[in-house]
Design a protein around this motif. Sequence first.
Motif, mmCIF file in Angstrom:
data_model
loop_
_atom_site.group_PDB
_atom_site.id
_atom_site.type_symbol
_atom_site.label_atom_id
_atom_site.label_comp_id
_atom_site.label_asym_id
_atom_site.label_seq_id
_atom_site.Cartn_x
_atom_site.Cartn_y
_atom_site.Cartn_z
ATOM 1 N N MET A 1 -39.135 18.718 -8.602
ATOM 2 C CA MET A 1 -38.195 19.833 -8.534
ATOM 3 C C MET A 1 -37.414 19.898 -9.844
ATOM 4 N N ARG B 1 -34.662 10.221 -8.923
ATOM 5 C CA ARG B 1 -34.277 10.892 -10.163
ATOM 6 C C ARG B 1 -34.738 10.009 -11.330
ATOM 7 N N MET C 1 -37.177 24.538 1.648
ATOM 8 C CA MET C 1 -36.912 23.325 2.432
ATOM 9 C C MET C 1 -35.870 23.613 3.516
ATOM 10 N N LYS C 2 -34.859 24.432 3.176
ATOM 11 C CA LYS C 2 -33.834 24.766 4.166
ATOM 12 C C LYS C 2 -34.439 25.532 5.343
ATOM 13 N N PRO D 1 -41.325 15.027 1.964
ATOM 14 C CA PRO D 1 -40.776 13.709 2.299
ATOM 15 C C PRO D 1 -40.259 12.936 1.086
ATOM 16 N N PHE E 1 -28.550 20.070 -3.489
ATOM 17 C CA PHE E 1 -28.342 18.870 -2.685
ATOM 18 C C PHE E 1 -27.271 17.999 -3.339
ATOM 19 N N ALA F 1 -35.107 15.413 6.469
ATOM 20 C CA ALA F 1 -34.700 14.311 5.593
ATOM 21 C C ALA F 1 -35.792 14.006 4.575
ATOM 22 N N PHE F 2 -35.363 13.502 3.421
ATOM 23 C CA PHE F 2 -36.333 13.125 2.386
ATOM 24 C C PHE F 2 -35.776 11.961 1.582
ATOM 25 N N GLU F 3 -36.693 11.272 0.926
ATOM 26 C CA GLU F 3 -36.295 10.276 -0.068
ATOM 27 C C GLU F 3 -36.106 11.007 -1.392
ATOM 28 N N TYR F 4 -35.025 10.682 -2.091
ATOM 29 C CA TYR F 4 -34.706 11.376 -3.340
ATOM 30 C C TYR F 4 -34.879 10.433 -4.520
ATOM 31 N N GLY G 1 -34.696 23.839 -8.559
ATOM 32 C CA GLY G 1 -34.701 23.800 -7.096
ATOM 33 C C GLY G 1 -34.467 25.136 -6.424
ATOM 34 N N ILE H 1 -35.640 24.562 -2.786
ATOM 35 C CA ILE H 1 -34.572 24.251 -1.822
ATOM 36 C C ILE H 1 -34.486 25.304 -0.708
ATOM 37 N N MET I 1 -36.137 6.410 6.951
ATOM 38 C CA MET I 1 -36.002 6.925 5.596
ATOM 39 C C MET I 1 -34.715 7.721 5.436
ATOM 40 N N SER I 2 -34.448 8.020 4.178
ATOM 41 C CA SER I 2 -33.284 8.831 3.842
ATOM 42 C C SER I 2 -31.988 8.273 4.408
ATOM 43 N N ASP J 1 -36.545 14.696 -8.516
ATOM 44 C CA ASP J 1 -35.690 15.566 -9.325
ATOM 45 C C ASP J 1 -35.954 15.268 -10.802
ATOM 46 N N PRO K 1 -32.256 20.923 5.669
ATOM 47 C CA PRO K 1 -33.679 20.592 5.550
ATOM 48 C C PRO K 1 -33.987 19.261 6.231
ATOM 49 N N ARG L 1 -29.987 14.898 1.444
ATOM 50 C CA ARG L 1 -30.261 16.294 1.813
ATOM 51 C C ARG L 1 -28.997 17.094 2.095
ATOM 52 N N LEU M 1 -38.848 13.697 -2.691
ATOM 53 C CA LEU M 1 -38.416 14.745 -3.626
ATOM 54 C C LEU M 1 -38.063 14.109 -4.971
#
Lengths: 284, 164
Positions: A31, A10, A41-42, A49, B66, A5-8, A34, A38, B1-2, A53, A3, B23, A51
């Motif tokens: 999410m 939690r 996104m894949k 941008p 992920f 890229a994203f900022e994750y 997922g 997911i 980012m990321s 969790d 997918p 990801r 995500l």
Amino acid sequence: MIPAAFEYYRPKDMAGVLSILEEHGDDARVMAGGHSLIPMMKLRLANVPHLIDLQDVDGMSGIDVSTDSIRVGALVTQADIIDNERLTEAAPILKEAALQIADPQIRYMGTVGGNVANGDPGNDMPGLMQCLDAVFTVVGAGGERNISARDFYEAAYMTAREDEEVLTSVTIPLPKGGYAYEKQKRKIGDYATAAAAVQIIKDDGVCGSASIAMTNLSDTPIFSEAAGAALVGTTVDAAALDAAVTAMLGDIDPTEDNRGPVAFKNHVAGVILRRAVERAWSRA
Amino acid sequence: MSKKQHYAITVNGKEEEFLAEPRELLIYTLRERLNITGPHIGCETSHCGACTVTIDGKSVKACTMFVAQANGKDITTIEGIGGPDNLHPLQNAFKEHHGLQCGYCTPGMIIRATKLLEEIPNPTEEEIRFGMSGNICRCTGYQNIVKSIQAAAAEMNAAKEAAE
């Protein structure tokens, strides 16, 4: 199948979730398991941008059965539903439906909240929740509000939940009478070609009330009030079944896809509704 | 980012720490970063089950998680349940009962079956077929997979009784 890229994130509590949603608007998505998001996104059908969790957020994993209602937290998985004996005693249709969703691995991860909030017409829980007249609780910066499942779905992936709101729980009035969740699918793991959720009450051999909802036969789940009404006051004989199917066919609006042409889907919808009503009636 | 983040996961009892982008799919973390190549990539679309691992007691398709979600979790792969000199009863039963032909789906099948037998120690054929329905095999027609799981269940139950 990588997918974008994203900022994750939690976060540990809902305040943390809401502040990220407020900051990033529709660039952020929450999410749970997922297993809908997911894959999207894949395939890069969903661009997320930011995500968020939800797995560490407390208070959304419980199943509470009281004397008149059931509250299911958004993070409750399909496997949790299947394993909860108290829930199955109170509302066996939930387990019957959950067992027909996807496959074992996916049922460990897929959640009730994700299934109802996603707005995918193929998901099974939305129609089920319309049949049961459930209420969804969403929370946003302005606090909580409740939305009836029957008013929640506007179009495919479009719901009454605002982008900066999170669905936190589902409350179901304790169901009464006979039940059935009947689903036709091409193979394990597939979405329904047609599915029907039915709850029905029998009083002295006559149908006292019937609630019917259909899955994957329109761009939203379809609660068919007319199909239920066609059964009320009857002994659910052949004529009543015909009338219910006719009424249901007037409410759905299937489209042709790789599960078949419209005529086939209407045919399967009728077969599935008959089976569901007959089974529910036999249990009433 | 990321940018790359620091992650720590436990795989087959060993703590692994590394830097990765959030990801990254867990199946790639296991296979390419940690060189744990038992879990296979079949469809990579959550259907086939070749990538199945156990995460905190749940059977999960590692192509649909992920690495960021797996941070802090305890993962078991086929490598964690037995090896050539100490086969798990399921591994032995698949060998004895021809539960595989090409073998590509087998690590996912066996790791899923460990969880199935934990939940249902003495499953019927129907329970096996339903409980294994997230794993696809294109060689065997499943008959010998069912037989293998039944044989392993019998052996594991007998061993448990003998120990009691």
